[in-house]
Design a protein around this motif. Structure first.
Motif, mmCIF file in Angstrom:
data_model
loop_
_atom_site.group_PDB
_atom_site.id
_atom_site.type_symbol
_atom_site.label_atom_id
_atom_site.label_comp_id
_atom_site.label_asym_id
_atom_site.label_seq_id
_atom_site.Cartn_x
_atom_site.Cartn_y
_atom_site.Cartn_z
ATOM 1 N N THR A 64 -103.165 -13.430 20.309
ATOM 2 C CA THR A 64 -103.373 -12.091 20.864
ATOM 3 C C THR A 64 -104.321 -11.281 19.993
ATOM 4 O O THR A 64 -105.194 -10.561 20.498
ATOM 5 C CB THR A 64 -102.024 -11.362 20.996
ATOM 6 N N LYS A 65 -104.182 -11.415 18.694
ATOM 7 C CA LYS A 65 -105.037 -10.683 17.754
ATOM 8 C C LYS A 65 -106.498 -11.101 17.901
ATOM 9 O O LYS A 65 -107.395 -10.248 17.954
ATOM 10 C CB LYS A 65 -104.550 -10.934 16.330
ATOM 11 N N GLN A 66 -106.744 -12.411 17.988
ATOM 12 C CA GLN A 66 -108.132 -12.883 18.043
ATOM 13 C C GLN A 66 -108.782 -12.639 19.408
ATOM 14 O O GLN A 66 -110.010 -12.555 19.503
ATOM 15 C CB GLN A 66 -108.199 -14.367 17.684
ATOM 16 N N TYR A 67 -107.970 -12.523 20.443
ATOM 17 C CA TYR A 67 -108.521 -12.181 21.757
ATOM 18 C C TYR A 67 -108.712 -10.670 21.894
ATOM 19 O O TYR A 67 -109.774 -10.202 22.307
ATOM 20 C CB TYR A 67 -107.588 -12.653 22.881
ATOM 21 N N TYR A 68 -107.663 -9.901 21.579
ATOM 22 C CA TYR A 68 -107.626 -8.494 21.987
ATOM 23 C C TYR A 68 -107.379 -7.505 20.859
ATOM 24 O O TYR A 68 -107.281 -6.305 21.099
ATOM 25 C CB TYR A 68 -106.531 -8.285 23.041
ATOM 26 N N GLY A 69 -107.266 -7.972 19.608
ATOM 27 C CA GLY A 69 -107.036 -7.064 18.485
ATOM 28 C C GLY A 69 -108.224 -6.153 18.245
ATOM 29 O O GLY A 69 -109.248 -6.202 18.940
ATOM 30 N N GLY A 70 -108.119 -5.326 17.190
ATOM 31 C CA GLY A 70 -109.180 -4.377 16.894
ATOM 32 C C GLY A 70 -110.545 -5.014 16.755
ATOM 33 O O GLY A 70 -111.556 -4.455 17.184
ATOM 34 N N SER A 71 -110.597 -6.195 16.160
ATOM 35 C CA SER A 71 -111.858 -6.932 16.024
ATOM 36 C C SER A 71 -111.850 -8.198 16.878
ATOM 37 O O SER A 71 -112.601 -9.126 16.608
ATOM 38 C CB SER A 71 -112.104 -7.291 14.554
ATOM 39 N N GLY A 72 -110.981 -8.234 17.884
ATOM 40 C CA GLY A 72 -110.860 -9.411 18.742
ATOM 41 C C GLY A 72 -112.106 -9.648 19.575
ATOM 42 O O GLY A 72 -112.889 -8.721 19.846
ATOM 43 N N LEU A 73 -112.283 -10.889 20.010
ATOM 44 C CA LEU A 73 -113.495 -11.268 20.731
ATOM 45 C C LEU A 73 -113.585 -10.615 22.100
ATOM 46 O O LEU A 73 -114.667 -10.525 22.679
ATOM 47 C CB LEU A 73 -113.557 -12.796 20.865
ATOM 48 N N GLN A 74 -112.441 -10.172 22.663
ATOM 49 C CA GLN A 74 -112.468 -9.522 23.970
ATOM 50 C C GLN A 74 -111.921 -8.097 23.910
ATOM 51 O O GLN A 74 -111.550 -7.525 24.927
ATOM 52 C CB GLN A 74 -111.679 -10.353 24.995
#
Length: 320
Positions: A307-317
């Motif tokens: 969830t972090k890597q998709y939608y976190g503050g610096s996530g890709l999406q």
């Protein structure tokens, strides 16, 4: 196992006031449908276990003791315009009350810009991604078109007769998956009143790559901008404490290395350059499994990192 739903007394009261007895049993109907979909997932896990050996998939679902049900509405452009107008109206009221500076993005020309914004992913209701559970069970979608578009001339922008259910105007579900054999994305077709089951990353990991997780998105038909899409989804996942081992995971034959997976769909396959551009864009917004999964991770930790890597503050999406 139990099927858990978020409970909102406000929503229940609003539905009761607006529709009276018409939807009195709506909640129990969805629960019954959800239990049917959950049982379908358990049966599929049992069949897969028999094919690959062991009983880890089914047992992982049983150990979780719960599944998540979600009713998903994909907005039409008309929905977006009405919501934007509502947001703008609220912002104007606040400014008048407190002399607040206009919010960025709510100027008079922003509504038209939002409805017609371009970009390589502007034709998607939902961006490319992997589900990180075991199975995702979906109903075939319903599609809704407004009976008329002159909503601005009525006091109520959502009269009861405003929206009509219709068959898919594109004759497919608008669910799009990547076919690794054909090296391209394809539309999913499904007959009415059937179920679609997608394999998630947890099933891929537990089965040591014998089941392949499905990279997918939801495509928005460009010729039907006032079309909205409805589907009911049940997410089946392992227990939060389930520990993943990747010591014997076949990295080279999976998406673990973050290799380029998607070329293009049929509607976008105009030239080789378009295909390359879309492939590069998708690789920019889908974090590889190798960056999200580590040896000994629990499912809870894997879920949080995904969830972090998709939608976190610096996530890709995060800004898509």
């Amino acid at each position: 196992m139990q099927l858990k739903y978020a409970k909102s007394q406000h929503v229940q009261q609003t539905v009761s006031e607006c529709y009276g007895m018409e939807f009195e049993n709506l909640g129990s109907s969805f629960k019954e449908l959800g239990l049917c979909m959950m049982e379908l997932g358990l049966c599929l896990a049992r069949i897969c276990d028999k094919a690959i050996g062991g009983n880890e998939l089914e047992q992982s679902l049983l150990d979780s003791c719960a599944a998540k049900g979600r009713l998903i509405h994909y907005h039409s452009h008309l929905d977006a315009l009405l919501l934007k107008q509502l947001e703008r109206s609220k912002a104007t009221s606040k400014r008048r009350a407190g002399n607040i500076k206009p919010l960025e993005g709510l100027e008079s020309n922003s509504i038209a810009h939002d409805a017609n914004s371009g970009g390589i992913h502007s034709n998607l209701w939902q961006q490319w991604h992997y589900d990180y559970g075991i199975f995702t069970v979906l109903t075939t979608p319903l599609f809704i078109l407004p009976s008329y578009l002159e909503t601005s001339k009525t006091e109520d922008p959502f009269p009861a007769s405003c929206f009509d259910e219709c068959p898919s105007p594109t004759r497919h579900t608008c669910l799009q998956i990547y076919d690794p054999n054909k090296k391209r994305a394809i539309m999913v077709n499904a007959p009415p009143e059937s179920f679609i089951i997608q394999v998630g990353e947890a099933a891929d990991i537990i089965s040591k790559g014998k089941l392949r997780s499905a990279l997918h998105c939801v495509h928005r038909p460009s010729k039907f901008e006032n079309l909205s899409r409805e589907t009911f989804v049940v997410f089946l996942q392992p227990a939060w404490t389930k520990t993943f081992s990747i010591s014997d995971y076949p990295h080279a034959n999976s998406s673990f290395n973050g290799q380029c997976l998607v070329a293009t769909d049929e509607e976008q396959q105009q030239s080789g350059q378009d295909s390359d551009n879309l492939s590069q864009e998708i690789n920019k917004i889908v974090p590889p499994l190798s960056s999200r999964l580590k040896e000994g991770m629990t499912f809870a930790e894997f879920s949080r990192e995904t969830t972090k890597q998709y939608y976190g503050g610096s996530g890709l999406q995060s800004n898509r």
